[in-house]
Enzyme design. Sequence first.
Site, short mmCIF file in Angstrom:
data_model
loop_
_atom_site.label_atom_id
_atom_site.label_comp_id
_atom_site.label_asym_id
_atom_site.label_seq_id
_atom_site.Cartn_x
_atom_site.Cartn_y
_atom_site.Cartn_z
CG ASP A 75 -2.01 -0.99 1.11
OD1 ASP A 75 -2.65 -1.03 0.06
OD2 ASP A 75 -2.22 -1.77 2.08
N GLY A 110 12.14 -1.63 -0.10
CA GLY A 110 12.89 -1.50 -1.35
C GLY A 110 12.63 -0.14 -2.01
CG ASP A 135 14.17 -7.60 -6.87
OD1 ASP A 135 14.17 -8.84 -6.76
OD2 ASP A 135 13.18 -6.94 -7.21
O1 F6P Z 1 10.67 -6.72 -5.11
C1 F6P Z 1 10.97 -8.00 -4.72
C2 F6P Z 1 10.24 -9.01 -5.54
O2 F6P Z 1 10.45 -10.24 -4.92
C3 F6P Z 1 10.62 -9.07 -7.02
O3 F6P Z 1 11.80 -9.80 -7.27
C4 F6P Z 1 9.41 -9.72 -7.61
O4 F6P Z 1 9.32 -9.42 -8.97
C5 F6P Z 1 8.29 -9.11 -6.82
O5 F6P Z 1 8.85 -8.77 -5.57
C6 F6P Z 1 7.11 -10.02 -6.59
O6 F6P Z 1 6.13 -9.31 -5.94
P1 F6P Z 1 4.88 -9.93 -5.18
O7 F6P Z 1 5.35 -10.54 -3.92
O8 F6P Z 1 3.98 -8.76 -4.94
O9 F6P Z 1 4.30 -10.97 -6.08
#
Ligand code: F6P
Length: 376
Positions: A75, A110, A135
Amino acid sequence: MGKCIGVLTAGGDSPGLNAAIRAISKSAFNAFNMQVIGFRDGFRGLMESRTVHLEGEILSGILTLGGTILGTSRDKPHKMPVGSKVQDMTEVMIDNYHRHNLEALVCIGGGGTQKNAFRLAQAGVNVITLPKTIDNDVAMTDITFGFDTALSIATDAIDRLHSTAYSHHRIIVVEIMGHNSGWLGLGAGLAGGADVILIPEIPYDVHQVADAIRRRRHQGKNFSIVAVSEGALAMEDARELARLKEKKQTDRDQKKQHKAAAGLKAFQANHAGNTLRLSAQLEQLTGLESRVTILGHLQRGGTPTAADRILATRLGSACVTAIDARQYGCMVAVKGQSTEVVDLAEVVGKRKVVPIDHPWIKAAMETETCLGDHLR
Ligand code: F6P
């Protein structure tokens, strides 16, 4: 009792978050006589004033625990879904910040979290942030915590895929997290000895990849491991993406801008199946059977490595020292063996991607790893 600090964790979870929460809370109490409260589920908990006191038993045994005891969410303060509407809830958060008599708010996250924290800082909140993401793409810091753990999980997966790929004489295409940066894909690919590594920073030509696999075959190696970042793009797709982005940003005609935005959405939705398509193309071009393994959220789960525990602990404790010195509107970053405080204005709106001249790229090239383009 002295001052009170608020802490929240936002964005995708990352191993080491609990180590950071523990370090902030213990350092604040022991070294500076401050109290710490946590907000649940990222910025949403700050908006809804859902808190937990971070002291005593709740901190026991969490150093080694994955995830975040506070919970997290994606959020954003200025675009928060509330009921059936999306609203700017910044003012409500600022009111809650004052209601809890906070000296400072620590936001751990991040790139997106750094941006949201910066907005609160600009609105007058004493904000300080820590960089976390698997990342490793937050600007102005050498490394983020969570990366080392994800790297070792992805490397272990590649190691395991090797023996099955070898036994069945197959290609195995393994998808590694990283939509916009290839640190994890490149690092795990290198450490696991992948034969092909495809990352977002280097658009690939599928024919170059197929050639590399065929060359291995001629050398008597009937299997190949292809490590591909989820955001890696074929050259033609990279060109199309750049065109759509440019159009969305620069077209003065609103209708055309909307069309480009819709095109961008459709492109991104279609890209989700990229790894499967790549595998099918390689099977067709090489005549070898190919299988896909998507590592997904497995890479974010479980116990943090020793390196991530130490990093998160160092950053957490440095953060409290910075709060004591009233350093706000900044992120505690890693610089070599040390930590430094950098202005959030320097961090937001940037992404630390893999530079093409990075030593990891050079090492991959020199060890006969195909990077999918014509030069390598
Ligand atoms: O930002 C970290 C991350 O793990 C990315 O590597 C990945 O693309 C994304 O989050 C996945 O996001 P979510 O957990 O919202 O599916």
